[in-house]
Design a protein around this motif. Structure first.
Motif, short mmCIF file in Angstrom:
data_model
loop_
_atom_site.label_atom_id
_atom_site.label_comp_id
_atom_site.label_asym_id
_atom_site.label_seq_id
_atom_site.Cartn_x
_atom_site.Cartn_y
_atom_site.Cartn_z
N GLN A 104 0.25 -1.29 -0.16
CA GLN A 104 -0.34 -0.06 -0.14
C GLN A 104 0.98 1.56 0.24
OE1 GLN A 104 -2.32 -0.66 3.32
NE2 GLN A 104 -3.74 -3.02 2.18
N HIS A 109 -9.78 6.85 1.83
CA HIS A 109 -8.62 6.07 2.75
C HIS A 109 -7.53 6.08 2.18
CE1 HIS A 109 -12.03 5.97 6.15
NE2 HIS A 109 -13.02 5.55 4.73
N GLY A 151 -6.95 1.47 0.90
CA GLY A 151 -7.36 1.51 -0.11
C GLY A 151 -6.60 2.42 -0.80
N LYS A 198 -3.66 -0.07 -2.05
CA LYS A 198 -3.57 -1.22 -2.10
C LYS A 198 -4.66 -1.25 -3.59
CE LYS A 198 -6.58 -5.36 -1.41
NZ LYS A 198 -5.05 -6.27 -1.77
N GLY A 211 -13.31 1.82 -1.33
CA GLY A 211 -13.10 0.85 -0.33
C GLY A 211 -11.47 0.52 -0.59
N MET A 212 -11.35 -0.72 -0.58
CA MET A 212 -9.92 -1.53 -0.51
C MET A 212 -9.80 -1.85 -2.44
SD MET A 212 -9.14 -1.34 2.42
CE MET A 212 -7.36 -2.45 1.97
N GLU A 231 -11.78 7.86 -3.42
CA GLU A 231 -11.71 7.26 -1.84
C GLU A 231 -10.78 7.85 -0.87
OE1 GLU A 231 -12.95 5.05 0.57
OE2 GLU A 231 -13.07 4.20 -0.51
#
Length: 244
Positions: free
Chosen positions: A37, A99, A102, A105, A76-77, A97
């Motif tokens: 990540q 976050h 996520g 990744k 998300g991820m 996104e």
């Protein structure tokens, strides 16, 4: 007069401001970053990452071609978005996104798979739509499993509000679609209520399933969703088309 910070029990009206002081539809959650990540954020971001500071995007120039365009809010991820981008190389995808794990990744996986039809914002989705996405430029906007904010006092934080869906309508091409999915039945009903009242949209559901549609094959089944199905949890899809 009711203070704007008091809880609401239903969708706001279409004139309500999209950015109200202190109100966010998401919460930044702390998370430990894996090596992959971190690599995505540090090494791949300069090539596939986008920022608000870049302003309004010329999408043909950004991707170097003319192609159908899909934007996903809150990936998300990134599992679903990566799968779509790989399965549909003739379509361009933009993911939003907030976050970091996520985003990292998804970027790492996109690089490993050699995907060139994907770009990413790590910004507030409303700001991206308002400042960066041209009007009438999207074929599809996807909102899969947004935070349902189930408590009544938090309903004002739900991203699906009349002003939000009107903003989306302006970014869709005539005939473009707004596709939502949720595993919270009460939120699905809320989404349907907002959309049925929104001007300029037509529900694509048939009379037998309205206001919902069966999960379309082009929406990948996530591990989370598959696990929920085995436990008997429901998932509701809604697809509305922008009228000409």
């Amino acid at each position: 007069m009711t203070d704007s910070t008091e809880p609401t029990t239903g969708p706001e009206n279409a004139e309500a401001p999209l950015h109200r002081r202190g109100i966010k539809s998401y919460v930044i959650r702390a998370g430990r970053m894996t090596q992959a990540q971190t690599r995505g954020l540090e090494d791949v971001w300069p090539r596939l990452g986008l920022t608000l500071a870049e302003g309004r995007q010329a999408l043909d120039a950004l991707f170097g071609r003319q192609a159908p365009r899909v934007l996903e809010i809150g990936f998300g991820m990134g599992q679903s978005l990566i799968e779509q981008a790989q399965t549909h190389p003739d379509t361009d995808f933009i993911g939003i996104e907030v976050h970091a794990p996520g985003v990292g990744k998804l970027l790492d996986e996109a690089d490993k798979r050699g995907l060139t039809n994907l770009r990413v914002y790590r910004e507030d989705a409303l700001a991206v739509l308002e400042q960066c996405i041209p009007e009438g430029s999207l074929d599809t906007l996807q909102l899969f499993f947004p935070d349902p904010w189930p408590k009544k006092k938090h309903h004002k934080r739900r991203i699906v509000q009349p002003a939000f869906v009107e903003l989306i309508r302006t970014r869709l091409k005539p005939g473009g679609t707004f596709h939502m999915a949720t595993d919270w039945e009460a939120y699905a009903e809320w989404m349907a209520e907002v959309m049925e009242a929104a001007p300029g949209y037509t529900n694509t559901a048939t009379a037998n399933t309205a206001p919902f549609v069966p999960r379309p094959e082009f929406r990948p089944l996530t591990k989370f969703e598959a696990r929920g199905e085995k436990l008997g949890h429901g998932v509701w899809d809604l697809i509305y088309r922008r009228e000409a």
